[in-house]
Design a protein around this motif. Structure first.
Motif, PDB file in Angstrom:
ATOM      1  N   VAL A  17       0.856  -1.181   0.000  1.00 28.79           N
ATOM      2  CA  VAL A  17       0.000   0.000   0.000  1.00 28.79           C
ATOM      3  C   VAL A  17       0.897   1.236   0.000  1.00 28.79           C
ATOM      4  O   VAL A  17       1.749   1.392   0.874  1.00 28.79           O
ATOM      5  CB  VAL A  17      -0.911   0.016   1.240  1.00 28.79           C
ATOM      6  CG1 VAL A  17      -1.664   1.334   1.317  1.00 28.79           C
ATOM      7  CG2 VAL A  17      -1.884  -1.154   1.201  1.00 28.79           C
ATOM      8  N   GLN A  29       0.561   5.504  -0.247  1.00 25.94           N
ATOM      9  CA  GLN A  29      -0.319   6.668  -0.287  1.00 25.94           C
ATOM     10  C   GLN A  29       0.195   7.554  -1.423  1.00 25.94           C
ATOM     11  O   GLN A  29       1.362   7.950  -1.420  1.00 25.94           O
ATOM     12  CB  GLN A  29      -0.286   7.431   1.046  1.00 25.94           C
ATOM     13  CG  GLN A  29      -0.502   6.538   2.285  1.00 25.94           C
ATOM     14  CD  GLN A  29      -1.862   5.850   2.334  1.00 25.94           C
ATOM     15  OE1 GLN A  29      -2.870   6.449   1.972  1.00 25.94           O
ATOM     16  NE2 GLN A  29      -1.883   4.591   2.759  1.00 25.94           N
ATOM     17  N   PHE A  75      -4.636   5.667  -2.740  1.00 24.45           N
ATOM     18  CA  PHE A  75      -3.679   4.624  -2.333  1.00 24.45           C
ATOM     19  C   PHE A  75      -3.666   3.508  -3.363  1.00 24.45           C
ATOM     20  O   PHE A  75      -4.667   3.252  -4.020  1.00 24.45           O
ATOM     21  CB  PHE A  75      -4.017   4.061  -0.935  1.00 24.45           C
ATOM     22  CG  PHE A  75      -5.424   3.528  -0.792  1.00 24.45           C
ATOM     23  CD1 PHE A  75      -5.744   2.239  -1.201  1.00 24.45           C
ATOM     24  CD2 PHE A  75      -6.430   4.313  -0.244  1.00 24.45           C
ATOM     25  CE1 PHE A  75      -7.042   1.747  -1.067  1.00 24.45           C
ATOM     26  CE2 PHE A  75      -7.734   3.829  -0.105  1.00 24.45           C
ATOM     27  CZ  PHE A  75      -8.033   2.549  -0.516  1.00 24.45           C
ATOM     28  N   SER A 120      -3.264  -0.603  -3.882  1.00 24.01           N
ATOM     29  CA  SER A 120      -3.750  -1.671  -2.992  1.00 24.01           C
ATOM     30  C   SER A 120      -3.651  -3.019  -3.686  1.00 24.01           C
ATOM     31  O   SER A 120      -3.116  -3.131  -4.792  1.00 24.01           O
ATOM     32  CB  SER A 120      -5.189  -1.344  -2.583  1.00 24.01           C
ATOM     33  OG  SER A 120      -5.637  -2.206  -1.562  1.00 24.01           O
ATOM     34  N   ASN A 121      -4.153  -4.048  -3.006  1.00 21.15           N
ATOM     35  CA  ASN A 121      -4.207  -5.386  -3.593  1.00 21.15           C
ATOM     36  C   ASN A 121      -5.199  -5.417  -4.760  1.00 21.15           C
ATOM     37  O   ASN A 121      -6.065  -4.556  -4.868  1.00 21.15           O
ATOM     38  CB  ASN A 121      -4.615  -6.396  -2.522  1.00 21.15           C
ATOM     39  CG  ASN A 121      -5.961  -6.071  -1.910  1.00 21.15           C
ATOM     40  OD1 ASN A 121      -6.084  -5.087  -1.184  1.00 21.15           O
ATOM     41  ND2 ASN A 121      -6.984  -6.841  -2.215  1.00 21.15           N
ATOM     42  N   LEU A 122      -5.087  -6.461  -5.592  1.00 24.85           N
ATOM     43  CA  LEU A 122      -5.997  -6.639  -6.729  1.00 24.85           C
ATOM     44  C   LEU A 122      -7.413  -6.910  -6.234  1.00 24.85           C
ATOM     45  O   LEU A 122      -7.596  -7.668  -5.278  1.00 24.85           O
ATOM     46  CB  LEU A 122      -5.516  -7.812  -7.586  1.00 24.85           C
ATOM     47  CG  LEU A 122      -4.108  -7.628  -8.189  1.00 24.85           C
ATOM     48  CD1 LEU A 122      -3.655  -8.925  -8.838  1.00 24.85           C
ATOM     49  CD2 LEU A 122      -4.113  -6.488  -9.201  1.00 24.85           C
ATOM     50  N   ARG A 123      -8.405  -6.329  -6.883  1.00 24.95           N
ATOM     51  CA  ARG A 123      -9.788  -6.505  -6.446  1.00 24.95           C
ATOM     52  C   ARG A 123     -10.599  -7.451  -7.335  1.00 24.95           C
ATOM     53  O   ARG A 123     -11.576  -8.028  -6.888  1.00 24.95           O
ATOM     54  CB  ARG A 123     -10.497  -5.149  -6.373  1.00 24.95           C
ATOM     55  CG  ARG A 123      -9.797  -4.118  -5.454  1.00 24.95           C
ATOM     56  CD  ARG A 123      -9.865  -4.524  -3.994  1.00 24.95           C
ATOM     57  NE  ARG A 123      -8.961  -3.754  -3.157  1.00 24.95           N
ATOM     58  CZ  ARG A 123      -9.250  -2.555  -2.625  1.00 24.95           C
ATOM     59  NH1 ARG A 123     -10.418  -1.987  -2.847  1.00 24.95           N
ATOM     60  NH2 ARG A 123      -8.361  -1.950  -1.869  1.00 24.95           N
ATOM     61  N   TRP A 132     -21.665   0.254  -6.267  1.00 19.00           N
ATOM     62  CA  TRP A 132     -21.070  -0.130  -4.980  1.00 19.00           C
ATOM     63  C   TRP A 132     -21.983  -1.012  -4.161  1.00 19.00           C
ATOM     64  O   TRP A 132     -21.523  -1.714  -3.252  1.00 19.00           O
ATOM     65  CB  TRP A 132     -20.623   1.116  -4.212  1.00 19.00           C
ATOM     66  CG  TRP A 132     -19.487   1.791  -4.915  1.00 19.00           C
ATOM     67  CD1 TRP A 132     -19.507   3.002  -5.540  1.00 19.00           C
ATOM     68  CD2 TRP A 132     -18.176   1.256  -5.127  1.00 19.00           C
ATOM     69  NE1 TRP A 132     -18.291   3.259  -6.113  1.00 19.00           N
ATOM     70  CE2 TRP A 132     -17.453   2.213  -5.881  1.00 19.00           C
ATOM     71  CE3 TRP A 132     -17.536   0.070  -4.758  1.00 19.00           C
ATOM     72  CZ2 TRP A 132     -16.120   2.008  -6.264  1.00 19.00           C
ATOM     73  CZ3 TRP A 132     -16.215  -0.120  -5.141  1.00 19.00           C
ATOM     74  CH2 TRP A 132     -15.529   0.839  -5.878  1.00 19.00           C
ATOM     75  N   ALA A 133     -23.278  -0.978  -4.474  1.00 13.80           N
ATOM     76  CA  ALA A 133     -24.219  -1.846  -3.757  1.00 13.80           C
ATOM     77  C   ALA A 133     -24.216  -3.268  -4.333  1.00 13.80           C
ATOM     78  O   ALA A 133     -24.765  -4.182  -3.727  1.00 13.80           O
ATOM     79  CB  ALA A 133     -25.630  -1.252  -3.833  1.00 13.80           C
ATOM     80  N   PRO A 176     -22.909  -6.999  -5.160  1.00 15.26           N
ATOM     81  CA  PRO A 176     -21.954  -7.923  -4.526  1.00 15.26           C
ATOM     82  C   PRO A 176     -20.744  -8.176  -5.434  1.00 15.26           C
ATOM     83  O   PRO A 176     -20.761  -7.826  -6.617  1.00 15.26           O
ATOM     84  CB  PRO A 176     -22.778  -9.184  -4.311  1.00 15.26           C
ATOM     85  CG  PRO A 176     -23.879  -9.096  -5.308  1.00 15.26           C
ATOM     86  CD  PRO A 176     -24.160  -7.640  -5.532  1.00 15.26           C
ATOM     87  N   ARG A 194     -12.081   6.080  -3.062  1.00 20.68           N
ATOM     88  CA  ARG A 194     -13.415   6.128  -2.462  1.00 20.68           C
ATOM     89  C   ARG A 194     -13.380   5.933  -0.945  1.00 20.68           C
ATOM     90  O   ARG A 194     -14.076   6.626  -0.206  1.00 20.68           O
ATOM     91  CB  ARG A 194     -14.294   5.041  -3.090  1.00 20.68           C
ATOM     92  CG  ARG A 194     -15.680   4.945  -2.480  1.00 20.68           C
ATOM     93  CD  ARG A 194     -16.552   3.986  -3.261  1.00 20.68           C
ATOM     94  NE  ARG A 194     -17.918   4.056  -2.782  1.00 20.68           N
ATOM     95  CZ  ARG A 194     -18.446   3.225  -1.891  1.00 20.68           C
ATOM     96  NH1 ARG A 194     -17.715   2.250  -1.383  1.00 20.68           N
ATOM     97  NH2 ARG A 194     -19.694   3.369  -1.505  1.00 20.68           N
ATOM     98  N   ASP A 195     -12.550   5.001  -0.492  1.00 26.74           N
ATOM     99  CA  ASP A 195     -12.522   4.657   0.932  1.00 26.74           C
ATOM    100  C   ASP A 195     -11.917   5.764   1.797  1.00 26.74           C
ATOM    101  O   ASP A 195     -11.951   5.680   3.019  1.00 26.74           O
ATOM    102  CB  ASP A 195     -11.765   3.349   1.145  1.00 26.74           C
ATOM    103  CG  ASP A 195     -12.507   2.169   0.525  1.00 26.74           C
ATOM    104  OD1 ASP A 195     -13.750   2.162   0.563  1.00 26.74           O
ATOM    105  OD2 ASP A 195     -11.850   1.257   0.003  1.00 26.74           O
ATOM    106  N   LEU A 196     -11.328   6.764   1.149  1.00 25.33           N
ATOM    107  CA  LEU A 196     -10.802   7.916   1.895  1.00 25.33           C
ATOM    108  C   LEU A 196     -11.837   9.039   2.000  1.00 25.33           C
ATOM    109  O   LEU A 196     -11.546  10.089   2.563  1.00 25.33           O
ATOM    110  CB  LEU A 196      -9.539   8.455   1.210  1.00 25.33           C
ATOM    111  CG  LEU A 196      -8.374   7.468   1.066  1.00 25.33           C
ATOM    112  CD1 LEU A 196      -7.228   8.100   0.301  1.00 25.33           C
ATOM    113  CD2 LEU A 196      -7.910   6.988   2.443  1.00 25.33           C
ATOM    114  N   GLY A 197     -13.029   8.828   1.433  1.00 24.81           N
ATOM    115  CA  GLY A 197     -14.032   9.891   1.427  1.00 24.81           C
ATOM    116  C   GLY A 197     -13.720  10.979   0.408  1.00 24.81           C
ATOM    117  O   GLY A 197     -14.201  12.107   0.532  1.00 24.81           O
TER     118      GLY A 197
END
Lengths: 183, 183
Positions: free
Chosen positions: A3, A5, A55, A57-60, A97-98, A100, A133-136
């Motif tokens: 990770v 930044q 950031f 990150s790992n593969l999604r 994002w909703a 699955p 997104r996860d940082l707002g």
């Protein structure tokens, strides 16, 4: 998979000079003359500068076989010939994002061929994904591309193909910023 | 699926009183008397306080059918009967994060039955996952559980079953903090 930044700063001067800012959908960004990339650091901002935080990150979504094929073909950022770059901030819809994991994966690759399309342009078009997104933050992803000037038409073709996919129905803000190394 | 910034603060007093802190592997955390949960906010820290930052996010492994079954069974946090809680910070190994999505999913659910095991204890044991690796924090996840005092043995059974799975071979730091509501 570490990770990092990564902060993208738009300013009056910097590492990459902005040639065009094209807002495809949603609100635009304030025009700036240059963009710089700060890894695990951030500068003091001047009046009219902006900063987008993100950031790596790992593969999604990438499977083992896709990861192997990518690793065989791709080269890193920072190649001397890569005098052109693009920063494409995007935001996806709440509907996306909703969903699955399996439904997002099916749209992303089985139906939109996102990884496969990108692979057609390797190693010419180097690509690095940054999450925010996860940082707002106001965007969900900042994708950074680097390529030689003679591959600009190939890059236009790559983003054109992606924008015709089902995945892009879930994108409600996208800005395409083209850059030339200030070297 | 909204992203919330959630900060867990260990301090001399707070919303939940600490009953035990059990370090299963890796470095421990400094002992505190109480833990509080701050959503999209953070307090001024006092000397000897600690804060673990995290965010809630979209589902990373859950399929559509699993999400439907979870939604049918689960109840939210904050039920009046849930006077007991647990905060379990964990860190996974670099090997885990280097795995592609399909291999992580296979270990997580097809082989370790992580979601299925949790479902056996719904709605009794409420669970909320918080992510923190992407913030550069010392842990990768903070899982928060709430349950009635009479379900404490069921909770011990739940975490005991998870700790026997293949997924737990990839965990190199885990601290199990048990709490009682200060109310």
């Amino acid at each position: 998979m570490d990770v990092l930044q990564v902060n993208f700063v738009g300013s009056s001067d910097g590492e990459w000079n902005v040639t065009t800012i094209h807002t495809l959908c949603g609100e635009t960004l304030a025009p700036v003359a240059a963009i710089s990339r700060f890894v695990d650091s951030a500068p003091m901002l001047q009046l009219d500068d902006w900063m987008l935080r993100s950031f790596t990150s790992n593969l999604r979504y990438t499977t083992a076989s896709e990861a192997r094929r990518l690793a065989e073909r791709q080269q890193g950022l920072g190649r001397p010939a890569s005098a052109h770059a693009a920063l494409i901030p995007i935001r996806k819809t709440a509907d996306w994002w909703a969903l699955p994991q399996d439904e997002r994966r099916a749209i992303y690759e089985e139906r939109s061929r996102h990884t496969s399309i990108g692979m057609d342009y390797l190693p010419r078009i180097a690509r690095k994904l940054h999450h925010c997104r996860d940082l707002g933050e106001p965007f969900d992803f900042l994708t950074w591309f680097e390529f030689a000037p003679e591959d600009s038409a190939a890059f236009d073709e790559l983003v054109g193909r992606l924008r015709e996919t089902e995945e892009w129905d879930y994108i409600d803000r996208e800005i395409d910023i083209r850059l030339v190394h200030a070297g």
